[in-house]
Design an enzyme around this catalytic site. Structure first.
Site, PDB file in Angstrom:
ATOM      1  N   LYS A   3      36.841  48.799  33.175  1.00  0.00           N
ATOM      2  CA  LYS A   3      36.675  50.124  33.778  1.00  0.00           C
ATOM      3  C   LYS A   3      37.276  51.211  32.882  1.00  0.00           C
ATOM      4  CE  LYS A   3      36.635  48.233  38.486  1.00  0.00           C
ATOM      5  NZ  LYS A   3      37.186  48.389  39.865  1.00  0.00           N
ATOM      6  N   PHE A  60      37.278  55.703  50.302  1.00  0.00           N
ATOM      7  CA  PHE A  60      37.557  55.871  48.874  1.00  0.00           C
ATOM      8  C   PHE A  60      36.294  55.967  48.019  1.00  0.00           C
ATOM      9  CE2 PHE A  60      37.753  51.264  49.825  1.00  0.00           C
ATOM     10  CZ  PHE A  60      36.793  50.771  48.951  1.00  0.00           C
ATOM     11  N   ARG A  77      37.782  35.702  39.326  1.00  0.00           N
ATOM     12  CA  ARG A  77      38.545  36.481  40.319  1.00  0.00           C
ATOM     13  C   ARG A  77      40.028  36.113  40.232  1.00  0.00           C
ATOM     14  NH1 ARG A  77      36.055  40.755  43.264  1.00  0.00           N
ATOM     15  NH2 ARG A  77      37.747  40.423  44.742  1.00  0.00           N
ATOM     16  N   THR A 125      42.839  43.142  44.155  1.00  0.00           N
ATOM     17  CA  THR A 125      42.315  44.504  43.986  1.00  0.00           C
ATOM     18  C   THR A 125      43.446  45.494  43.721  1.00  0.00           C
ATOM     19  OG1 THR A 125      40.568  43.930  45.563  1.00  0.00           O
ATOM     20  CG2 THR A 125      40.887  46.282  45.078  1.00  0.00           C
ATOM     21  N   ARG A 164      44.756  42.449  36.114  1.00  0.00           N
ATOM     22  CA  ARG A 164      45.090  43.677  36.851  1.00  0.00           C
ATOM     23  C   ARG A 164      46.598  43.908  36.892  1.00  0.00           C
ATOM     24  NH1 ARG A 164      40.436  43.066  41.553  1.00  0.00           N
ATOM     25  NH2 ARG A 164      38.934  44.524  40.643  1.00  0.00           N
ATOM     26  N   HIS A 175      36.373  44.830  36.819  1.00  0.00           N
ATOM     27  CA  HIS A 175      35.571  44.351  37.947  1.00  0.00           C
ATOM     28  C   HIS A 175      35.290  42.858  37.774  1.00  0.00           C
ATOM     29  CE1 HIS A 175      32.283  44.300  40.922  1.00  0.00           C
ATOM     30  NE2 HIS A 175      31.640  43.534  40.057  1.00  0.00           N
ATOM     31  N   GLU A 227      24.420  42.145  39.799  1.00  0.00           N
ATOM     32  CA  GLU A 227      25.197  43.092  38.998  1.00  0.00           C
ATOM     33  C   GLU A 227      24.902  42.931  37.500  1.00  0.00           C
ATOM     34  OE1 GLU A 227      28.798  43.271  42.306  1.00  0.00           O
ATOM     35  OE2 GLU A 227      29.167  42.252  40.403  1.00  0.00           O
TER      36      GLU A 227
HETATM   37  P1  ADP Z   1      37.319  44.228  44.122  1.00  0.00           P
HETATM   38  O1  ADP Z   1      36.990  45.068  42.904  1.00  0.00           O
HETATM   39  O2  ADP Z   1      38.651  43.531  43.977  1.00  0.00           O
HETATM   40  O3  ADP Z   1      36.216  43.295  44.520  1.00  0.00           O
HETATM   41  P2  ADP Z   1      36.497  45.913  46.353  1.00  0.00           P
HETATM   42  O4  ADP Z   1      35.135  45.338  46.178  1.00  0.00           O
HETATM   43  O5  ADP Z   1      37.107  45.873  47.713  1.00  0.00           O
HETATM   44  O6  ADP Z   1      37.546  45.263  45.334  1.00  0.00           O
HETATM   45  O7  ADP Z   1      36.478  47.446  45.913  1.00  0.00           O
HETATM   46  C1  ADP Z   1      35.725  47.886  44.798  1.00  0.00           C
HETATM   47  C2  ADP Z   1      36.580  48.825  43.977  1.00  0.00           C
HETATM   48  O8  ADP Z   1      36.861  50.001  44.762  1.00  0.00           O
HETATM   49  C3  ADP Z   1      37.968  48.297  43.599  1.00  0.00           C
HETATM   50  O9  ADP Z   1      37.967  47.465  42.472  1.00  0.00           O
HETATM   51  C4  ADP Z   1      38.724  49.584  43.358  1.00  0.00           C
HETATM   52  O10 ADP Z   1      38.392  50.173  42.094  1.00  0.00           O
HETATM   53  C5  ADP Z   1      38.163  50.472  44.467  1.00  0.00           C
HETATM   54  N1  ADP Z   1      38.984  50.383  45.701  1.00  0.00           N
HETATM   55  C6  ADP Z   1      39.043  49.341  46.579  1.00  0.00           C
HETATM   56  N2  ADP Z   1      39.876  49.601  47.606  1.00  0.00           N
HETATM   57  C7  ADP Z   1      40.361  50.853  47.386  1.00  0.00           C
HETATM   58  C8  ADP Z   1      41.282  51.706  48.083  1.00  0.00           C
HETATM   59  N3  ADP Z   1      41.856  51.322  49.228  1.00  0.00           N
HETATM   60  N4  ADP Z   1      41.559  52.932  47.542  1.00  0.00           N
HETATM   61  C9  ADP Z   1      40.971  53.336  46.381  1.00  0.00           C
HETATM   62  N5  ADP Z   1      40.095  52.588  45.687  1.00  0.00           N
HETATM   63  C10 ADP Z   1      39.791  51.353  46.154  1.00  0.00           C
HETATM   64 MG    MG Z   2      34.294  43.734  45.185  1.00  0.00          MG
END
Ligand code: ADP
Ligand code: MG
Length: 137
Positions: A11, A57, A85, A91, A102, A115, A126
């Site tokens: 990212k 968000f 993962r 996350t 991370r 990601h 994706e």
């Molecule tokens: P992951 O990337 O771990 O699969 P999610 O799919 O839940 O997580 O969320 C996608 C992306 O959105 C995250 O990687 C992060 O960049 C952002 N994100 C997730 N939760 C939040 C939050 N509570 N506040 C701000 N950004 C968030």
């Molecule tokens: Mg996700």
């Protein structure tokens, strides 16, 4: 073969650490099948994260993800989705295990460096979002 591939992207907050991150990915046993540098428009970022459209968000996420370069990639390894993962960690970097990408490189729950697809199905969707129609994989 499906469960042998996953999709990732480094990212905008982490492109400066791309070398170190790609080294960790390779040392964890992933083969880089496809990799490029690109930048998403806000519209493309919104499309990629459409599943989160109703989350509070979402708007910030779209603007962050279109704020700079990203490095999308397709990776190959046995059990790729789950193992990747694990390698990237939770996350929220504050909750990520020591030694995960991370934990080491993320700035915040939003700017969390990298990601990783959450299922074989999403890995295929994706990966195609960035690489379909190319001969790169
Ligand atoms: P992951 O990337 O771990 O699969 P999610 O799919 O839940 O997580 O969320 C996608 C992306 O959105 C995250 O990687 C992060 O960049 C952002 N994100 C997730 N939760 C939040 C939050 N509570 N506040 C701000 N950004 C968030
Ligand atoms: Mg996700």
């Amino acid at each position: 073969m499906a469960n042998n591939r996953t999709f990732t992207m480094i990212k905008p907050d982490a492109v400066n650490n791309a070398g170190a991150i790609l080294k960790m990915i390779q040392e964890a046993g992933f083969r880089i099948v496809a990799l490029k540098q690109t930048r998403l428009t806000a519209e493309q970022a919104g499309q990629f994260y459409a599943v989160h459209a109703e989350r509070p968000f979402y708007k910030d996420l779209v603007s962050y993800m279109s704020s700079g370069l990203i490095f999308p990639a397709i990776l190959e390894k046995d059990n790729a989705v789950a193992d990747f993962r694990k390698l990237i960690g939770a996350t929220n970097p504050a909750q990520a295990e020591e030694g995960t990408i991370r934990k080491i490189f993320a700035q915040s729950i939003e700017a969390n460096a990298i990601h990783g697809s959450d299922s074989d199905e999403n890995a295929a969707i994706e990966g195609a979002f960035f690489f379909a129609g190319t001969e790169q994989y």
